[in-house]
Design a protein around this motif. Structure first.
Motif, PDB file in Angstrom:
ATOM      1  N   GLU A   3      45.690  37.425  42.760  1.00 52.95           N
ATOM      2  CA  GLU A   3      47.495  37.505  43.083  1.00 52.95           C
ATOM      3  C   GLU A   3      47.233  37.383  44.816  1.00 52.95           C
ATOM      4  O   GLU A   3      47.999  37.322  45.495  1.00 52.95           O
ATOM      5  CB  GLU A   3      48.453  37.454  42.708  1.00 52.95           C
ATOM      6  N   ALA A   4      46.185  38.603  45.313  1.00 53.67           N
ATOM      7  CA  ALA A   4      46.493  39.121  46.387  1.00 53.67           C
ATOM      8  C   ALA A   4      46.547  37.702  47.837  1.00 53.67           C
ATOM      9  O   ALA A   4      45.149  37.153  47.717  1.00 53.67           O
ATOM     10  CB  ALA A   4      45.874  40.186  47.112  1.00 53.67           C
ATOM     11  N   ASN A   5      46.865  37.884  48.186  1.00 51.59           N
ATOM     12  CA  ASN A   5      47.407  36.613  49.764  1.00 51.59           C
ATOM     13  C   ASN A   5      46.796  36.857  51.344  1.00 51.59           C
ATOM     14  O   ASN A   5      46.233  35.980  51.584  1.00 51.59           O
ATOM     15  CB  ASN A   5      48.536  36.070  50.141  1.00 51.59           C
ATOM     16  N   ASP A   6      46.159  37.986  50.915  1.00 48.00           N
ATOM     17  CA  ASP A   6      45.290  38.276  51.944  1.00 48.00           C
ATOM     18  C   ASP A   6      44.057  38.658  51.847  1.00 48.00           C
ATOM     19  O   ASP A   6      43.548  39.119  50.598  1.00 48.00           O
ATOM     20  CB  ASP A   6      45.951  40.118  52.843  1.00 48.00           C
ATOM     21  N   LEU A   7      42.872  39.137  52.579  1.00 47.20           N
ATOM     22  CA  LEU A   7      41.656  39.127  52.249  1.00 47.20           C
ATOM     23  C   LEU A   7      41.602  40.350  51.889  1.00 47.20           C
ATOM     24  O   LEU A   7      40.378  40.601  50.379  1.00 47.20           O
ATOM     25  CB  LEU A   7      40.571  38.680  53.858  1.00 47.20           C
ATOM     26  N   ALA A   8      41.643  41.490  52.314  1.00 49.47           N
ATOM     27  CA  ALA A   8      41.723  42.701  52.380  1.00 49.47           C
ATOM     28  C   ALA A   8      41.994  42.935  50.684  1.00 49.47           C
ATOM     29  O   ALA A   8      41.241  43.887  50.148  1.00 49.47           O
ATOM     30  CB  ALA A   8      42.597  43.688  53.231  1.00 49.47           C
ATOM     31  N   GLY A   9      42.795  42.191  50.122  1.00 44.53           N
ATOM     32  CA  GLY A   9      43.144  42.846  48.420  1.00 44.53           C
ATOM     33  C   GLY A   9      43.044  41.881  47.821  1.00 44.53           C
ATOM     34  O   GLY A   9      42.930  42.074  47.016  1.00 44.53           O
ATOM     35  N   THR A  10      41.355  41.287  48.399  1.00 44.07           N
ATOM     36  CA  THR A  10      41.096  40.128  47.122  1.00 44.07           C
ATOM     37  C   THR A  10      40.447  40.854  46.604  1.00 44.07           C
ATOM     38  O   THR A  10      39.997  40.333  45.015  1.00 44.07           O
ATOM     39  CB  THR A  10      40.417  39.163  47.950  1.00 44.07           C
ATOM     40  N   LEU A  11      39.709  41.681  46.964  1.00 40.29           N
ATOM     41  CA  LEU A  11      37.921  41.986  46.259  1.00 40.29           C
ATOM     42  C   LEU A  11      37.332  42.932  47.297  1.00 40.29           C
ATOM     43  O   LEU A  11      38.084  43.439  48.460  1.00 40.29           O
ATOM     44  CB  LEU A  11      36.517  41.005  46.345  1.00 40.29           C
ATOM     45  N   ASP A  12      36.626  44.372  46.610  1.00 42.85           N
ATOM     46  CA  ASP A  12      36.404  44.655  47.612  1.00 42.85           C
ATOM     47  C   ASP A  12      35.147  44.536  48.356  1.00 42.85           C
ATOM     48  O   ASP A  12      34.687  43.314  48.261  1.00 42.85           O
ATOM     49  CB  ASP A  12      34.854  46.290  46.746  1.00 42.85           C
ATOM     50  N   ALA A  13      35.596  45.270  49.852  1.00 46.75           N
ATOM     51  CA  ALA A  13      35.113  44.923  50.866  1.00 46.75           C
ATOM     52  C   ALA A  13      33.713  44.627  50.814  1.00 46.75           C
ATOM     53  O   ALA A  13      32.429  43.670  51.991  1.00 46.75           O
ATOM     54  CB  ALA A  13      35.167  45.799  52.687  1.00 46.75           C
ATOM     55  N   ASP A  14      32.827  45.465  49.725  1.00 49.96           N
ATOM     56  CA  ASP A  14      31.266  45.129  50.323  1.00 49.96           C
ATOM     57  C   ASP A  14      30.859  44.073  49.002  1.00 49.96           C
ATOM     58  O   ASP A  14      29.810  42.983  49.104  1.00 49.96           O
ATOM     59  CB  ASP A  14      30.911  46.314  49.396  1.00 49.96           C
ATOM     60  N   LYS A  15      31.852  43.745  47.887  1.00 47.20           N
ATOM     61  CA  LYS A  15      31.830  42.224  47.484  1.00 47.20           C
ATOM     62  C   LYS A  15      31.576  40.830  48.429  1.00 47.20           C
ATOM     63  O   LYS A  15      31.223  40.111  48.038  1.00 47.20           O
ATOM     64  CB  LYS A  15      32.651  41.923  46.073  1.00 47.20           C
ATOM     65  N   LEU A  16      33.321  41.615  48.576  1.00 44.98           N
ATOM     66  CA  LEU A  16      33.573  40.191  49.461  1.00 44.98           C
ATOM     67  C   LEU A  16      31.813  39.509  51.006  1.00 44.98           C
ATOM     68  O   LEU A  16      32.074  38.363  50.972  1.00 44.98           O
ATOM     69  CB  LEU A  16      34.093  40.803  50.402  1.00 44.98           C
ATOM     70  N   GLU A  17      31.329  40.551  51.165  1.00 42.80           N
ATOM     71  CA  GLU A  17      30.211  40.532  52.258  1.00 42.80           C
ATOM     72  C   GLU A  17      29.124  39.092  51.520  1.00 42.80           C
ATOM     73  O   GLU A  17      28.933  38.441  52.127  1.00 42.80           O
ATOM     74  CB  GLU A  17      29.353  41.500  52.464  1.00 42.80           C
ATOM     75  N   ASP A  18      29.554  39.441  49.898  1.00 44.11           N
ATOM     76  CA  ASP A  18      28.614  37.806  49.248  1.00 44.11           C
ATOM     77  C   ASP A  18      29.161  36.814  49.409  1.00 44.11           C
ATOM     78  O   ASP A  18      28.145  35.831  49.172  1.00 44.11           O
ATOM     79  CB  ASP A  18      28.097  38.627  48.222  1.00 44.11           C
ATOM     80  N   PHE A  19      30.414  36.747  50.115  1.00 43.50           N
ATOM     81  CA  PHE A  19      31.005  35.262  50.218  1.00 43.50           C
ATOM     82  C   PHE A  19      31.050  34.338  51.093  1.00 43.50           C
ATOM     83  O   PHE A  19      31.887  34.931  52.406  1.00 43.50           O
ATOM     84  CB  PHE A  19      32.388  35.357  49.697  1.00 43.50           C
ATOM     85  N   ALA A  20      31.040  33.940  51.558  1.00 50.20           N
ATOM     86  CA  ALA A  20      31.198  33.256  53.298  1.00 50.20           C
ATOM     87  C   ALA A  20      32.663  32.368  52.993  1.00 50.20           C
ATOM     88  O   ALA A  20      32.954  32.794  54.065  1.00 50.20           O
ATOM     89  CB  ALA A  20      29.704  32.008  53.330  1.00 50.20           C
ATOM     90  N   THR A  21      32.869  31.853  52.670  1.00 52.97           N
ATOM     91  CA  THR A  21      34.161  31.462  52.373  1.00 52.97           C
ATOM     92  C   THR A  21      35.052  31.971  51.037  1.00 52.97           C
ATOM     93  O   THR A  21      34.328  31.975  50.292  1.00 52.97           O
ATOM     94  CB  THR A  21      33.943  29.513  52.529  1.00 52.97           C
ATOM     95  N   VAL A  22      36.144  32.563  51.639  1.00 53.87           N
ATOM     96  CA  VAL A  22      37.130  32.435  50.820  1.00 53.87           C
ATOM     97  C   VAL A  22      38.261  32.066  50.768  1.00 53.87           C
ATOM     98  O   VAL A  22      38.909  31.964  51.826  1.00 53.87           O
ATOM     99  CB  VAL A  22      37.192  34.638  50.396  1.00 53.87           C
ATOM    100  N   ALA A  23      39.136  31.260  49.670  1.00 46.83           N
ATOM    101  CA  ALA A  23      40.499  30.815  49.886  1.00 46.83           C
ATOM    102  C   ALA A  23      41.500  31.133  49.173  1.00 46.83           C
ATOM    103  O   ALA A  23      40.620  31.027  47.332  1.00 46.83           O
ATOM    104  CB  ALA A  23      39.949  29.174  49.612  1.00 46.83           C
ATOM    105  N   HIS A  24      42.561  31.527  49.299  1.00 44.46           N
ATOM    106  CA  HIS A  24      43.766  31.683  48.031  1.00 44.46           C
ATOM    107  C   HIS A  24      44.773  30.632  47.642  1.00 44.46           C
ATOM    108  O   HIS A  24      45.387  29.632  47.921  1.00 44.46           O
ATOM    109  CB  HIS A  24      44.465  32.965  48.311  1.00 44.46           C
TER     110      HIS A  24
END
Length: 218
Positions: free
Chosen positions: A166-187
């Motif tokens: 439910e997080a509407n910010d990037l930091a609250g979405t997923l662990d930072a190291d996992k977010l590195e694998d995604f080029a695009t993130v949208a909520h």
């Protein structure tokens, strides 16, 4: 309206306008709270790939094949209705180019999914797009996600994941190291009785979703 017009007016074109579309070799992530419409968004990406004559593999960790098929039928019918298009003209090739896989996260890891995809390719399926729905990324090992991302990059595919968050910010979405694998993130979130898909990484802006059809719109 012919097929080219249908592609040109696909709901995904609204998302492309945010400059967050994936390039070959990239992965994207759609987040939202449970039941809001993540699957609908992923299916629209899948249909857009199929309309462009690209082979799609839909991997589901939380729905049976019959439910996934129903999603595609429903979304495709809404697109056709909105654009006055005869579904009979494309249904056969959509079904022919679509593969649906069902796995249980407790027993099937992403590296095992990669092995299955490799087997499909060896069997003659020229996979271009992968949709991974219903996977709890919080429980996925970073190394396993890296394995999948490396496969996507090496094969010049694109992959869209969904994740219940439910997080509407990037930091609250997923662990930072996992977010590195995604080029695009949208909520995806509900705002004043409206549904809006907000790009958090790679591009900017919002795409609205029709609350009745769940199609992306202006």
């Amino acid at each position: 309206m012919d097929k080219k017009d249908l592609i040109a007016h696909s709901p995904v074109r609204y998302f492309d306008a945010t400059n967050a579309a994936l390039k070959a070799g990239e992965m994207g992530l759609i987040t939202a709270k449970k039941g809001l419409g993540k699957t609908s968004v992923l299916v629209q990406f899948g249909i857009d790939s199929l309309l462009n004559d690209k082979a799609l593999v839909h991997v589901s960790f939380d729905q049976q094949s019959s439910n996934v098929i129903a999603w595609y039928s429903s979304i495709m019918a809404e697109i056709a209705k909105k654009k006055s298009f005869n579904l009979d003209d494309v249904n056969e090739e959509i079904v022919r180019n679509r593969t649906i896989l069902n796995f249980n996260q407790e027993t099937f890891t992403l590296p095992k999914v990669v092995n299955t995809l490799k087997a499909l390719k060896e069997g003659g399926i020229n996979i271009a797009t992968i949709v991974v729905d219903g996977l709890d990324l919080a429980k996925v090992a970073k190394a396993d996600l890296d394995c999948f991302a490396q496969f996507i990059k090496a094969e010049n595919m694109t992959a869209w994941f969904s994740f219940t968050n439910e997080a509407n910010d990037l930091a609250g979405t997923l662990d930072a190291d996992k977010l590195e694998d995604f080029a695009t993130v949208a909520h995806l979130a509900s705002e004043n009785r409206n549904l809006a898909l907000t790009v958090l990484k790679n591009g900017n802006g919002q795409v609205n979703l029709d609350t009745k059809t769940l199609l992306m719109s202006k």
